[in-house]
Design a protein around this motif. Structure first.
Motif, mmCIF file in Angstrom:
data_model
loop_
_atom_site.group_PDB
_atom_site.id
_atom_site.type_symbol
_atom_site.label_atom_id
_atom_site.label_comp_id
_atom_site.label_asym_id
_atom_site.label_seq_id
_atom_site.Cartn_x
_atom_site.Cartn_y
_atom_site.Cartn_z
ATOM 1 N N ASP A 41 0.927 -1.202 0.120
ATOM 2 C CA ASP A 41 0.147 -0.023 -0.054
ATOM 3 C C ASP A 41 0.889 1.288 0.040
ATOM 4 N N ASP A 42 0.109 2.491 -0.116
ATOM 5 C CA ASP A 42 1.015 3.642 -0.271
ATOM 6 C C ASP A 42 1.680 3.860 0.962
ATOM 7 N N ASP A 43 1.371 3.799 2.190
ATOM 8 C CA ASP A 43 2.220 3.909 3.369
ATOM 9 C C ASP A 43 3.351 3.134 3.249
ATOM 10 N N THR A 44 3.247 1.677 3.195
ATOM 11 C CA THR A 44 4.329 0.816 3.162
ATOM 12 C C THR A 44 5.430 1.252 2.086
ATOM 13 N N SER A 45 4.752 1.509 0.929
ATOM 14 C CA SER A 45 5.748 1.827 -0.150
ATOM 15 C C SER A 45 6.484 2.863 0.219
ATOM 16 N N ARG A 46 6.229 3.887 0.853
ATOM 17 C CA ARG A 46 6.966 5.315 1.492
ATOM 18 C C ARG A 46 8.003 4.718 2.165
ATOM 19 N N LEU A 47 7.623 3.677 3.189
ATOM 20 C CA LEU A 47 8.683 3.358 4.183
ATOM 21 C C LEU A 47 9.676 2.564 3.435
ATOM 22 N N VAL A 48 9.314 1.717 2.526
ATOM 23 C CA VAL A 48 10.329 0.980 1.907
ATOM 24 C C VAL A 48 11.372 2.097 1.098
ATOM 25 N N ASN A 49 10.747 3.144 0.477
ATOM 26 C CA ASN A 49 11.432 4.119 -0.125
ATOM 27 C C ASN A 49 12.453 4.917 0.820
ATOM 28 N N ALA A 50 11.935 5.135 2.047
ATOM 29 C CA ALA A 50 12.833 5.648 3.026
ATOM 30 C C ALA A 50 14.037 4.951 3.395
ATOM 31 N N ARG A 51 13.479 3.558 3.878
ATOM 32 C CA ARG A 51 14.670 2.395 4.141
ATOM 33 C C ARG A 51 15.592 2.586 3.044
ATOM 34 N N LEU A 52 15.098 2.537 1.685
ATOM 35 C CA LEU A 52 16.086 2.139 0.556
ATOM 36 C C LEU A 52 17.150 3.569 0.459
ATOM 37 N N ILE A 53 16.362 4.483 0.695
ATOM 38 C CA ILE A 53 17.456 5.974 0.623
ATOM 39 C C ILE A 53 18.365 5.877 1.900
ATOM 40 N N LEU A 54 18.019 5.656 2.992
ATOM 41 C CA LEU A 54 19.016 5.485 4.197
ATOM 42 C C LEU A 54 20.234 4.444 4.030
#
Length: 82
Positions: free
Chosen positions: A39-52
């Motif tokens: 879902d959108d919230d989980t996708s944003r969390l994955v993006n944030a983790r990937l960036i870090l």
């Protein structure tokens, strides 16, 4: 001093791909697959983790500053939120 690589760099130093598309397409496919079914919230969390994770891998603050400035370039702030 390293600088931000902004030209296509996927597969640099490796043999040319055998398929009609580029290694950059392979990355895009992998990125899409990483988000598939989220879902959108989980996708944003994955993006944030990937960036870090990628920022930690780069580890050079000058390159990270340059990348952040390039990512923000041309983006206007959201003035609709209070």
């Amino acid at each position: 001093m390293p600088h931000l690589q902004t030209q296509p760099n996927f597969g640099a130093g490796q043999p040319a791909p055998l398929r009609a598309y580029t290694p950059g397409d392979d990355f895009y496919d992998l990125l899409i697959d990483t988000h598939r079914g989220l879902d959108d919230d989980t996708s944003r969390l994955v993006n944030a983790r990937l960036i870090l994770l990628l920022a930690n891998h780069i580890g050079d603050m000058a390159v990270l500053r340059e990348a952040m400035a390039a990512a923000r370039h041309g983006i206007t702030p959201d003035t609709t939120t209070p």
